[in-house]
Design a protein around this motif. Structure first.
Motif, PDB file in Angstrom:
ATOM      1  N   PHE A 187       0.798  -1.242  -0.306  1.00 34.55           N
ATOM      2  CA  PHE A 187       0.334  -0.302  -0.370  1.00 34.55           C
ATOM      3  C   PHE A 187       0.952   1.135   0.296  1.00 34.55           C
ATOM      4  O   PHE A 187       0.422   2.606  -0.069  1.00 34.55           O
ATOM      5  CB  PHE A 187      -0.752   0.382   1.077  1.00 34.55           C
ATOM      6  CG  PHE A 187      -2.094  -0.521   1.136  1.00 34.55           C
ATOM      7  CD1 PHE A 187      -2.962  -0.762   0.264  1.00 34.55           C
ATOM      8  CD2 PHE A 187      -1.728  -2.086   1.950  1.00 34.55           C
ATOM      9  CE1 PHE A 187      -4.015  -1.790   0.241  1.00 34.55           C
ATOM     10  CE2 PHE A 187      -2.900  -2.833   1.615  1.00 34.55           C
ATOM     11  CZ  PHE A 187      -4.423  -3.048   0.774  1.00 34.55           C
ATOM     12  N   ARG A 188       2.511   0.781  -0.376  1.00 34.92           N
ATOM     13  CA  ARG A 188       2.604   2.468  -0.065  1.00 34.92           C
ATOM     14  C   ARG A 188       2.744   2.594   1.211  1.00 34.92           C
ATOM     15  O   ARG A 188       2.749   4.549   1.078  1.00 34.92           O
ATOM     16  CB  ARG A 188       2.762   3.269  -1.052  1.00 34.92           C
ATOM     17  CG  ARG A 188       3.447   2.151  -2.859  1.00 34.92           C
ATOM     18  CD  ARG A 188       3.405   2.764  -3.796  1.00 34.92           C
ATOM     19  NE  ARG A 188       2.241   1.800  -4.436  1.00 34.92           N
ATOM     20  CZ  ARG A 188       1.656   2.363  -5.547  1.00 34.92           C
ATOM     21  NH1 ARG A 188       2.265   3.561  -6.162  1.00 34.92           N
ATOM     22  NH2 ARG A 188       1.539   1.844  -6.997  1.00 34.92           N
ATOM     23  N   ALA A 189       2.343   2.047   2.340  1.00 33.62           N
ATOM     24  CA  ALA A 189       2.125   3.057   3.380  1.00 33.62           C
ATOM     25  C   ALA A 189       3.127   2.660   4.622  1.00 33.62           C
ATOM     26  O   ALA A 189       3.128   1.826   5.219  1.00 33.62           O
ATOM     27  CB  ALA A 189       1.147   3.207   3.752  1.00 33.62           C
ATOM     28  N   PRO A 190       4.916   3.112   4.545  1.00 34.93           N
ATOM     29  CA  PRO A 190       5.487   1.972   5.700  1.00 34.93           C
ATOM     30  C   PRO A 190       4.952   2.723   6.866  1.00 34.93           C
ATOM     31  O   PRO A 190       5.440   1.345   7.710  1.00 34.93           O
ATOM     32  CB  PRO A 190       6.476   2.611   5.131  1.00 34.93           C
ATOM     33  CG  PRO A 190       6.653   3.988   4.105  1.00 34.93           C
ATOM     34  CD  PRO A 190       5.371   3.575   3.255  1.00 34.93           C
ATOM     35  N   LEU A 191       4.886   4.065   7.173  1.00 33.33           N
ATOM     36  CA  LEU A 191       4.657   4.400   8.418  1.00 33.33           C
ATOM     37  C   LEU A 191       3.279   3.399   9.267  1.00 33.33           C
ATOM     38  O   LEU A 191       2.846   2.769  10.014  1.00 33.33           O
ATOM     39  CB  LEU A 191       4.470   5.150   8.342  1.00 33.33           C
ATOM     40  CG  LEU A 191       3.921   6.109  10.079  1.00 33.33           C
ATOM     41  CD1 LEU A 191       5.292   5.907  11.225  1.00 33.33           C
ATOM     42  CD2 LEU A 191       3.664   7.923  10.673  1.00 33.33           C
ATOM     43  N   PRO A 214      11.208  -3.077  15.409  1.00 32.73           N
ATOM     44  CA  PRO A 214      11.314  -3.821  14.102  1.00 32.73           C
ATOM     45  C   PRO A 214      10.786  -4.306  12.831  1.00 32.73           C
ATOM     46  O   PRO A 214      11.223  -3.886  11.476  1.00 32.73           O
ATOM     47  CB  PRO A 214      11.803  -5.016  15.097  1.00 32.73           C
ATOM     48  CG  PRO A 214      11.912  -5.034  16.433  1.00 32.73           C
ATOM     49  CD  PRO A 214      11.557  -4.018  16.601  1.00 32.73           C
ATOM     50  N   THR A 215       9.283  -3.397  13.141  1.00 26.58           N
ATOM     51  CA  THR A 215       8.368  -3.222  12.123  1.00 26.58           C
ATOM     52  C   THR A 215       8.519  -2.142  11.029  1.00 26.58           C
ATOM     53  O   THR A 215       8.562  -1.830   9.889  1.00 26.58           O
ATOM     54  CB  THR A 215       7.003  -3.830  12.046  1.00 26.58           C
ATOM     55  OG1 THR A 215       7.156  -5.130  13.234  1.00 26.58           O
ATOM     56  CG2 THR A 215       6.102  -3.364  11.568  1.00 26.58           C
ATOM     57  N   ALA A 216       9.157  -1.018  11.456  1.00 28.17           N
ATOM     58  CA  ALA A 216       9.159   0.230  11.303  1.00 28.17           C
ATOM     59  C   ALA A 216      10.870  -0.117  10.150  1.00 28.17           C
ATOM     60  O   ALA A 216      10.501   0.588   9.292  1.00 28.17           O
ATOM     61  CB  ALA A 216       9.867   0.951  12.573  1.00 28.17           C
ATOM     62  N   ILE A 217      11.725  -1.188  10.941  1.00 31.36           N
ATOM     63  CA  ILE A 217      12.222  -0.516   9.653  1.00 31.36           C
ATOM     64  C   ILE A 217      12.369  -2.082   8.506  1.00 31.36           C
ATOM     65  O   ILE A 217      12.300  -1.564   7.487  1.00 31.36           O
ATOM     66  CB  ILE A 217      14.054  -1.901  10.370  1.00 31.36           C
ATOM     67  CG1 ILE A 217      14.738  -0.439  12.357  1.00 31.36           C
ATOM     68  CG2 ILE A 217      15.541  -2.431  10.233  1.00 31.36           C
ATOM     69  CD1 ILE A 217      14.967  -1.353  12.779  1.00 31.36           C
ATOM     70  N   PRO A 416      -7.949   1.456  14.545  1.00 32.35           N
ATOM     71  CA  PRO A 416      -8.140   3.055  14.632  1.00 32.35           C
ATOM     72  C   PRO A 416      -6.577   3.761  14.037  1.00 32.35           C
ATOM     73  O   PRO A 416      -6.413   4.453  12.871  1.00 32.35           O
ATOM     74  CB  PRO A 416      -9.026   3.718  15.412  1.00 32.35           C
ATOM     75  CG  PRO A 416      -8.102   3.021  16.538  1.00 32.35           C
ATOM     76  CD  PRO A 416      -7.934   1.806  16.045  1.00 32.35           C
ATOM     77  N   ILE A 417      -5.743   3.850  14.883  1.00 31.85           N
ATOM     78  CA  ILE A 417      -4.170   4.488  14.397  1.00 31.85           C
ATOM     79  C   ILE A 417      -4.001   4.786  13.475  1.00 31.85           C
ATOM     80  O   ILE A 417      -3.727   5.291  12.187  1.00 31.85           O
ATOM     81  CB  ILE A 417      -3.485   4.892  16.025  1.00 31.85           C
ATOM     82  CG1 ILE A 417      -4.659   5.020  17.281  1.00 31.85           C
ATOM     83  CG2 ILE A 417      -2.672   5.210  15.754  1.00 31.85           C
ATOM     84  CD1 ILE A 417      -4.664   6.311  17.156  1.00 31.85           C
ATOM     85  N   SER A 418      -3.835   3.169  13.354  1.00 35.66           N
ATOM     86  CA  SER A 418      -2.885   2.635  12.285  1.00 35.66           C
ATOM     87  C   SER A 418      -3.597   3.447  10.435  1.00 35.66           C
ATOM     88  O   SER A 418      -3.427   3.112   9.807  1.00 35.66           O
ATOM     89  CB  SER A 418      -2.173   1.190  11.923  1.00 35.66           C
ATOM     90  OG  SER A 418      -3.419   0.380  11.787  1.00 35.66           O
ATOM     91  N   VAL A 423      -4.414   6.097   5.223  1.00 37.96           N
ATOM     92  CA  VAL A 423      -5.251   6.524   4.209  1.00 37.96           C
ATOM     93  C   VAL A 423      -4.836   8.018   3.813  1.00 37.96           C
ATOM     94  O   VAL A 423      -4.456   7.920   3.032  1.00 37.96           O
ATOM     95  CB  VAL A 423      -7.064   6.678   4.787  1.00 37.96           C
ATOM     96  CG1 VAL A 423      -7.617   7.973   4.444  1.00 37.96           C
ATOM     97  CG2 VAL A 423      -7.368   5.243   5.020  1.00 37.96           C
ATOM     98  N   SER A 424      -4.153   8.594   5.281  1.00 41.92           N
ATOM     99  CA  SER A 424      -2.687   9.709   5.277  1.00 41.92           C
ATOM    100  C   SER A 424      -2.425   9.372   4.462  1.00 41.92           C
ATOM    101  O   SER A 424      -2.294  10.204   2.934  1.00 41.92           O
ATOM    102  CB  SER A 424      -2.737  10.452   6.341  1.00 41.92           C
ATOM    103  OG  SER A 424      -3.935  10.272   6.896  1.00 41.92           O
TER     104      SER A 424
END
Length: 624
Positions: A187-191, A214-217, A416-418, A423-424
């Motif tokens: 989804f090209r949404a790494p964060l 680890p998941t952020a990396i 909700p947060i992710s 979507v942003s």
């Protein structure tokens, strides 16, 4: 490989944060390559099995690009049903032949592995899931990409951890890292991918904080690798929207967004109940599971074609099949005409076609369809508010479509947060953060009783993955072989021993449980003195019955290397006082008997040790 890797960690002292950087980066590379392979296979199947045969070219969002140039093929809508049915047959055969746990949307399986399977997922699942999902989506099935790619990444993270003999905690973290990396890439949404992996595990407002770094990396690396597969000009093109701007002029504008949250929650409940209602219905259909995805795909295809003709052969109505992103792109793009009726019809029928495609056993995700359903409902609600209730407050109904995408999935998935971040990132517009946070939070709170992911647990406290995090495990580390009496003589009963001999043996021993053995002295059953008493009413059968008639063959046992937690659970499961100890290294022969009171005595001794150690730590240290 494992020896060289361990030596590398030792030389560079990377056993802490550096370990996660290396492992998460490796997972990110594989997840990114997996996303490329999955995307290519999906387009390959779509081009040759669907578009070239039926003339149906599912429209994608603005930031997507076609791998193959569409051919000029006459549109034959009824052939879509045939192609979808064939895709269901092939997908069902793949899944139920090689990896039955790969059926469905995939995310639930990854969540279940995290909580209940020590993070362990079979390596073949990634391959099977890739092929089956590409076939399902490529032949027009209504599904998303996040479930398959999440399970692909998760299976590699689990595989890597098992090959390196890492702990269960590390296996769970790497599995989650693979899951988030796949979502962040596709989804090209790494964060959002990093937050998704930590948030999706729980139903309530909790977060698996251990997996975030680890998941952020892994998500950043996977996104970077996946971006290499796109043309240069596509790298910074967002998936949805055209940068809609939002400038709040009054807090009253939050009122229609709050009312839309109620509408989204009602549709989310319908979606969840329909999804699992169809699942239970297909479980009752008396056909082999390999065939059920084909049945679901055929009915979904018929619904899709029926919707197309019902809406006056409007191509936007075909969003009920495949991903549906093209119609969602229209719904949230200013200046593109989509009627309120078409949006609502697409939302309702998309719920049915997704349920039929995935709940029948087909392979695909539920996040993508949720985006389409929520976006269509949101835009339709915004149009209704603009035309009737709030003409002054609702300036742009398309904004409600973008907010509806986040709110609907926040209600369904309890993330909700992710979802807000995803979507942003996908729309490229952070100006809508205020109404998106407001709507998604309301949706999350109002829909807490229902969830699209049944394997979620409420909080970390209820997760088996965190058993022992909040309490001291008194029996930790104590093994069966450390506590049972090895000098105790156990009287064995040959399986041919008559009941008459057994009754007389009971009179000469204090033993209560009697293992029954065959000619090779392997345990084949067990009985207690209480079991024999039920035969004492008639001494005429004492010569006829033997140990085989009295014994129980379903033996509950332990091994010498089991810990006392395992033994205690087996004691309490059947409320018995002794359990045979079978040695797997010696052909499952009887080693001894473990008594419940021996476990309790070990528990009391360990508890006393903790108490003494605590008192010593509180006592003042005398100085010389």
């Amino acid at each position: 490989m494992k020896r060289y890797f361990s030596e590398f960690l030792r030389i560079f002292d990377l056993h802490a944060s550096g370990k996660w950087f290396l492992l998460a980066s490796a997972i990110g590379v594989v997840a990114g390559l997996g996303a490329i392979a999955f995307q290519f296979l999906s387009h390959l199947v779509l081009h040759y099995a669907l578009s070239s045969v039926t003339g149906f070219h599912p429209r994608e969002a603005a930031g997507e690009h076609a791998v193959f140039e569409p051919e000029e093929t006459p549109f034959q809508p009824w052939l879509i049903v045939v192609v979808m049915t064939g895709g269901g047959v092939v997908s069902g055969l793949l899944v139920y032949t090689f990896a039955p746990e790969a059926e469905g949307h995939g995310t639930d399986a990854a969540i279940d592995a995290f909580h209940n399977k020590r993070g362990q997922i079979r390596g073949r699942i990634g391959v099977v899931k890739t092929l089956a999902s590409a076939i399902t989506l490529g032949t027009g099935g209504s599904g998303g990409r996040e479930g398959p790619i999440a399970q692909i990444g998760a299976s590699f993270g689990s595989f890597l951890s098992q090959k390196l003999n890492l702990s269960a905690r590390d296996t769970r973290i790497l599995m989650a890292a693979g899951m988030g990396a796949g979502v962040g890439a596709i989804f090209r949404a790494p964060l959002a991918g990093a937050l998704f992996a930590g948030e999706i595990m729980y139903r309530d407002a909790d977060l698996e904080s251990d997996v975030i770094v680890p998941t952020a990396i892994s998500s950043i690396v996977a996104y970077s690798v996946f971006a290499l597969s796109m043309p240069q000009e596509m790298w910074f093109t967002h998936l949805f929207g055209q940068g809609l701007t939002y400038r709040p002029s009054s807090l009253l504008e939050l009122i229609p967004f709050g009312l839309m949250a109620i509408v989204l929650v009602l549709f989310a409940i319908v979606y969840i109940k329909t999804f699992y209602g169809v699942h239970h219905l297909f479980k009752k259909i008396p056909v082999p599971p390999h065939i059920k995805p084909a049945i679901g795909a055929a009915i979904a295809g018929l619904l899709g074609i029926g919707t197309f003709f019902w809406c006056g052969q409007n191509p936007q109505a075909l969003a009920v099949l495949a991903t549906g992103y093209g119609t969602l792109q229209d719904a949230i793009t200013p200046g593109v005409t989509v009627s309120m009726a078409v949006l609502l019809i697409v939302a309702v029928v998309k719920i049915l076609t997704t349920s039929l495609t995935i709940s029948s056993g087909g392979s695909g995700g539920v996040f993508g369809p949720s985006m389409v359903i929520g976006g269509c409902i949101g835009t339709a609600t915004g149009m209704f508010f603009q035309q009737t209730l709030f003409p002054e407050l609702v300036k742009n109904p398309q904004m409600y479509g973008i907010v509806g995408m986040a709110g609907f999935f926040a209600a369904c998935a309890h993330a909700p947060i992710s979802t807000i971040i995803m979507v942003s990132e996908m729309t490229g517009d952070y100006n809508l953060l205020l109404p998106t946070m407001w709507t998604s939070t309301l949706c999350f709170l109002l829909c807490r009783r229902w969830s699209l992911y049944t394997k979620q647990v409420p909080t970390r406290l209820e997760s088996p993955a965190h058993r022992g995090d909040f309490i001291v495990d008194v029996l930790e580390g104590i093994l069966v072989k450390d506590v049972y009496r090895k000098d105790r003589k156990i009287r064995l009963v040959p399986e041919g021993t008559s009941l008459d001999d057994i009754v007389h043996k009971l009179a000469t021993t204090h033993q209560h449980y009697f293992p029954v053995v065959d000619a090779d002295e392997k345990v084949v059953g067990i009985f207690s003195a209480d079991d024999v008493r039920s035969w004492l009413y008639d001494d005429s059968i004492w010569k006829l019955a033997n140990a085989r008639d009295v014994m129980v063959t379903n033996i509950v046992s332990v091994t010498p290397d089991d810990d006392l937690n395992t033994a205690l659970r087996r004691f309490t499961a059947l409320n018995i006082d002794e359990i045979p100890i079978l040695d797997p290294a010696n052909d499952d022969r009887l080693t001894g008997m473990l008594r419940r009171k021996e476990v309790i005595a070990a528990y009391n001794r360990r508890l006393m040790e903790y108490k003494v150690a605590a008192e010593e730590s509180r006592s003042p240290v005398s100085s010389n």
